[in-house]
Design an enzyme around this catalytic site. Structure first.
Site, mmCIF file in Angstrom:
data_model
loop_
_atom_site.group_PDB
_atom_site.id
_atom_site.type_symbol
_atom_site.label_atom_id
_atom_site.label_comp_id
_atom_site.label_asym_id
_atom_site.label_seq_id
_atom_site.Cartn_x
_atom_site.Cartn_y
_atom_site.Cartn_z
ATOM 1 N N GLU A 220 89.858 39.820 122.140
ATOM 2 C CA GLU A 220 89.654 41.251 122.413
ATOM 3 C C GLU A 220 89.562 41.450 123.925
ATOM 4 O O GLU A 220 88.800 40.751 124.597
ATOM 5 C CB GLU A 220 88.346 41.682 121.736
ATOM 6 C CG GLU A 220 87.980 43.129 121.968
ATOM 7 C CD GLU A 220 86.617 43.469 121.361
ATOM 8 O OE1 GLU A 220 85.988 42.606 120.697
ATOM 9 O OE2 GLU A 220 86.173 44.606 121.563
ATOM 10 N N TYR B 29 90.203 52.571 134.883
ATOM 11 C CA TYR B 29 91.168 51.642 134.287
ATOM 12 C C TYR B 29 92.121 51.011 135.301
ATOM 13 O O TYR B 29 92.945 50.178 134.927
ATOM 14 C CB TYR B 29 91.973 52.380 133.198
ATOM 15 C CG TYR B 29 91.092 52.857 132.060
ATOM 16 C CD1 TYR B 29 90.539 51.952 131.164
ATOM 17 C CD2 TYR B 29 90.787 54.207 131.901
ATOM 18 C CE1 TYR B 29 89.711 52.376 130.131
ATOM 19 C CE2 TYR B 29 89.965 54.639 130.865
ATOM 20 C CZ TYR B 29 89.436 53.722 129.987
ATOM 21 O OH TYR B 29 88.612 54.129 128.971
HETATM 22 C C1 DHK Z 1 90.188 51.312 126.697
HETATM 23 C C2 DHK Z 1 89.972 52.508 126.095
HETATM 24 O O1 DHK Z 1 90.983 53.353 125.859
HETATM 25 C C3 DHK Z 1 88.617 52.975 125.751
HETATM 26 O O2 DHK Z 1 88.601 53.824 124.645
HETATM 27 C C4 DHK Z 1 87.656 51.810 125.535
HETATM 28 C C5 DHK Z 1 89.136 50.293 126.840
HETATM 29 C C6 DHK Z 1 87.742 50.837 126.707
HETATM 30 C C7 DHK Z 1 89.351 49.449 128.088
HETATM 31 O O3 DHK Z 1 88.469 49.330 128.922
HETATM 32 O O4 DHK Z 1 90.443 48.866 128.225
HETATM 33 O O5 DHK Z 1 86.353 52.301 125.390
#
Ligand code: DHK
Length: 147
Positions: free
Chosen positions: A98, A23
């Site tokens: 999204e 992330y």
């Molecule tokens: C964020 C999350 O918390 C995951 O549960 C999703 C998403 C993906 C992201 O990539 O921002 O699967």
């Protein structure tokens, strides 16, 4: 000025420290500050909200009708599970973009399906925090906001 809700779902309050290899190291505050600043450049008044609770997110989507012109939504894991969030979006008939930081289609199979995608204007995934900027650009153009 057109108002936009940037709504982040569960676990996104942990951005920056949560699995940074997936992330990134950008914190939620960094993301939200960037959205407000970039929104201003585009003539958008950006309001940010994060919640770990499905019902709070649904209430925020309902309240957005008549308050905001559109929504940038990262529903986190609710993307893959929540028919209720999908129904809320369909009910308010607001343009929703999204966003996912990671490329959900390149990850585990359970992340490939989105309940949000069929009721969204479109989906942006895999570009990290830049995805929010791209989503705001899409909404600014869609809503005809002069930048
Ligand atoms: C964020 C999350 O918390 C995951 O549960 C999703 C998403 C993906 C992201 O990539 O921002 O699967």
């Amino acid at each position: 000025m057109t108002s936009i809700l940037v709504l982040n779902g569960p676990n996104l309050n942990l951005l920056g420290t949560r699995q940074p290899e997936v992330y990134g190291r950008t914190t939620l505050k960094d993301v939200e500050d960037m959205c407000v600043a970039r929104g201003k450049d585009m003539g958008l008044d950006v309001v940010c909200l994060q919640s770990n609770h499905e019902g709070v997110m649904i209430d925020a989507i309902h309240a957005a009708k008549g308050t905001h012109g559109g929504i940038v939504l990262n529903a986190g894991a609710y993307t893959h599970t929540s028919v209720a969030l999908r129904d809320a979006i369909a009910s308010v008939e607001l343009p929703v973009v999204e966003v996912h930081l990671s490329n959900i289609h390149a990850r585990e199979p359970f992340r490939h399906h989105s309940h949000i995608a069929p009721v969204a204007l479109g989906q942006i995934a895999g570009f990290g925090a830049q995805g929010y900027d791209l989503a705001l650009q899409v909404l600014a153009e869609h809503l005809g906001t002069p930048s």
